[in-house]
Design an enzyme around this catalytic site. Structure first.
Site, PDB file in Angstrom:
ATOM      1  N   TYR A   1       0.860  -1.189   0.000  1.00  0.00           N
ATOM      2  CA  TYR A   1       0.000   0.000   0.000  1.00  0.00           C
ATOM      3  C   TYR A   1       0.890   1.231   0.000  1.00  0.00           C
ATOM      4  CZ  TYR A   1      -3.332   3.521   1.743  1.00  0.00           C
ATOM      5  OH  TYR A   1      -4.118   4.646   1.905  1.00  0.00           O
TER       6      TYR A   1
ATOM      7  N   ASP B   1       9.267   2.966  -0.433  1.00  0.00           N
ATOM      8  CA  ASP B   1       8.221   3.567   0.390  1.00  0.00           C
ATOM      9  C   ASP B   1       8.440   3.102   1.824  1.00  0.00           C
ATOM     10  OD1 ASP B   1       6.038   4.497   1.698  1.00  0.00           O
ATOM     11  OD2 ASP B   1       4.540   3.628   0.339  1.00  0.00           O
TER      12      ASP B   1
ATOM     13  N   LYS C   1       4.554   8.596   9.118  1.00  0.00           N
ATOM     14  CA  LYS C   1       4.340   7.933  10.410  1.00  0.00           C
ATOM     15  C   LYS C   1       5.378   8.317  11.478  1.00  0.00           C
ATOM     16  CE  LYS C   1       1.218   4.626   8.462  1.00  0.00           C
ATOM     17  NZ  LYS C   1       1.235   4.016   7.165  1.00  0.00           N
TER      18      LYS C   1
HETATM   19  C1  LIG Z   1       0.567   4.578   5.872  1.00  0.00           C
HETATM   20  C2  LIG Z   1       1.276   4.380   4.598  1.00  0.00           C
HETATM   21  C3  LIG Z   1       1.141   5.275   3.523  1.00  0.00           C
HETATM   22  C4  LIG Z   1       0.165   6.407   3.526  1.00  0.00           C
HETATM   23  O1  LIG Z   1       0.433   7.352   4.520  1.00  0.00           O
HETATM   24  P1  LIG Z   1      -0.773   8.324   4.993  1.00  0.00           P
HETATM   25  O2  LIG Z   1      -0.085   9.250   5.935  1.00  0.00           O
HETATM   26  O3  LIG Z   1      -1.789   7.431   5.617  1.00  0.00           O
HETATM   27  O4  LIG Z   1      -1.293   9.005   3.779  1.00  0.00           O
HETATM   28  C5  LIG Z   1       1.935   5.089   2.402  1.00  0.00           C
HETATM   29  N1  LIG Z   1       2.797   4.066   2.330  1.00  0.00           N
HETATM   30  C6  LIG Z   1       2.944   3.175   3.323  1.00  0.00           C
HETATM   31  C7  LIG Z   1       3.934   2.078   3.192  1.00  0.00           C
HETATM   32  C8  LIG Z   1       2.179   3.289   4.483  1.00  0.00           C
HETATM   33  O5  LIG Z   1       2.295   2.368   5.452  1.00  0.00           O
END
Ligand SMILES: *Cc1c(COP(=O)(O)O)cnc(C)c1O
Length: 427
Positions: free
Chosen positions: A142, A237, A265
């Protein structure tokens, strides 16, 4: 006093599904989500004053638990001077400089307010820099909810992707190709067939949005070689894994230098803050220097940056990630041993303060295998644990998090709750 049920009823009248992000609605596990009012260290409380040990940690950011006194104090000091300026501040410069030192593959960074913005912007930048359109992602990873990334596999590995959400145009989804995670053969075939048209491959170097899946030995290395050989960019990511699996993220663990990295995060410590960055030559294609547009009214917000800076400074404590890793292993291996003892074949993996837990006897390596885990058993376990005051992610397909505020007291309490739950569910 309002109950969780009363609040959820009211929420559903005014907010679609009662929530501002879908997984919070408990659709996967059923039932009603607790409405949380406060947190302290490893624990949270709901409106009914029920206490829980928290293994969600706001979905990852809270590396040091809830309401860490140093973070709260620093935020309180900065808010007195104003909440936002939309003009440059010294704090964001300090933060950017630190990030480039702590994640050396990022020679320059730009701050955003969410992980979604960071990945969307990294994709646009990769397309703008290479002059190519195709993006490659992996099934089960994701990357936020940008249109180009809400895409699922077409009928074969080399066919164009299909929209994985209403509202994503087929024409746009066709610019994203979706491969199986950990499948080196598919990657080689794709690069042999279309390598010169690929702008970027985006990957979670440790997958954390299909429960948790570790990269197979050689997978990330091959990805690095193939992208480099074909002039495509490699985007790690690390919105979830950054400063969560290790200081400096998964790229520090596996010794791989991506062209671009996205963070979120943990770097915001619970405030809306994310970043993308990488090689200077690529980053200088961004406006105002270059032709790739990217912006944000609240980007680099001083309050968010302050919380993030303290969160990351605290993460520099000697041995912190080893301690997190030890605690996480003790917890998850304990849970798996108990599950097996009571007739539930389970498996687990973890890295730093992030863990995967499966009702499946062998650890999955891709989404297809993750989907084979026993969701009915997980849901029963989840509700049993919630009842006993342990707050796990409300889905069999989410990773879990241990914070530096968790101690053997919480772990023991969690394991004895689990034993009671397994006893009741015994097969
Ligand atoms: C949480 C997450 C996102 C999206 O971040 P948001 O702050 O929720 O928009 C993108 N990539 C990864 C791997 C994530 O865990």
């Amino acid at each position: 006093m309002l109950t969780n049920q009363q609040l959820f009823d009211r929420a559903q009248q005014y907010i679609p599904g009662g929530v501002n992000s879908p997984v919070r609605a408990f659709r996967s596990v059923g039932g009603i989500p607790p409405f949380l009012t406060r947190g302290l260290g490893p624990r949270v409380w709901d409106v009914e004053e029920k206490e829980y040990i928290d293994y969600v940690g706001s979905w990852g950011p809270l590396l040091h638990g809830h309401a860490h006194p140093s973070i709260i104090k620093a935020v309180q000091a900065v808010i007195e001077r104003g909440l936002s300026f939309g003009a440059p501040t010294a704090l964001e410069v300090e933060f950017a400089e630190q990030l480039t030192q702590w994640v050396p593959s990022m020679e320059q960074v730009r701050l955003t307010s969410s992980g979604t913005e960071a990945t969307m912007s990294a994709i646009r930048l990769a397309r703008g820099y290479t002059g190519r359109s195709l993006i490659v992602k992996f099934d089960g990873c994701y990357h936020g909810h940008g249109d180009s990334l809400l895409v699922k596999a077409g009928s074969g590995a080399l066919t164009f992707g299909q929209p994985d959400s209403g509202g994503v145009p087929t024409e746009l989804a066709a610019q994203t190709l979706v491969l199986e995670y950990n499948h080196i053969g598919q990657l080689e075939d794709l690069f042999a067939a279309r390598g010169e048209a690929i702008a970027a491959v985006i990957v979670e170097p440790v997958a954390g949005n299909m429960n948790m899946v570790l990269p197979r030995p050689g997978f990330l290395n091959r990805l690095r070689e193939l992208t480099r050989a074909h002039g495509a960019l490699l985007i790690f990511d690390e919105v979830m894994t950054g400063f969560r699996v290790a200081f400096g993220g998964a790229q520090a663990v596996y010794g791989i230098c991506p062209d671009l990295t996205t963070l979120g995060k943990v770097i915001g410590g619970g405030m809306p803050l994310a970043a993308f960055g990488g090689r200077r030559e690529i980053m200088q294609k961004l406006a105002p220097l270059g032709p790739v547009y990217q912006a944000g009214t609240l980007s680099g917000n001083p309050v968010a940056v302050t919380a993030g800076l303290v969160n990351l400074h605290l993460a520099q404590e000697n041995g912190l990630y080893e301690r997190l890793g030890d605690m996480t292993r003790t917890l998850t291996e304990g849970l798996v041993a108990l599950g097996r003892q009571y007739g539930f074949p389970m498996s687990t993996c973890s890295l730093g303060g992030m863990f995967g837990l499966y009702f499946r006897d062998i650890l999955p390596t891709n989404l297809r295998e993750v989907m084979e885990s026993d969701k009915v058993a997980f849901n029963a376990f989840f509700h049993g644990m919630l009842e006993c005051g342990v707050y796990l992610a409300p889905s069999a397909f989410e990773a879990g998090f241990v914070s530096a505020a968790h101690t053997s007291v919480e772990l023991d309490q969690t394991l004895s709750a689990a034993e009671n739950v397994f006893k009741k569910l015994r097969r």
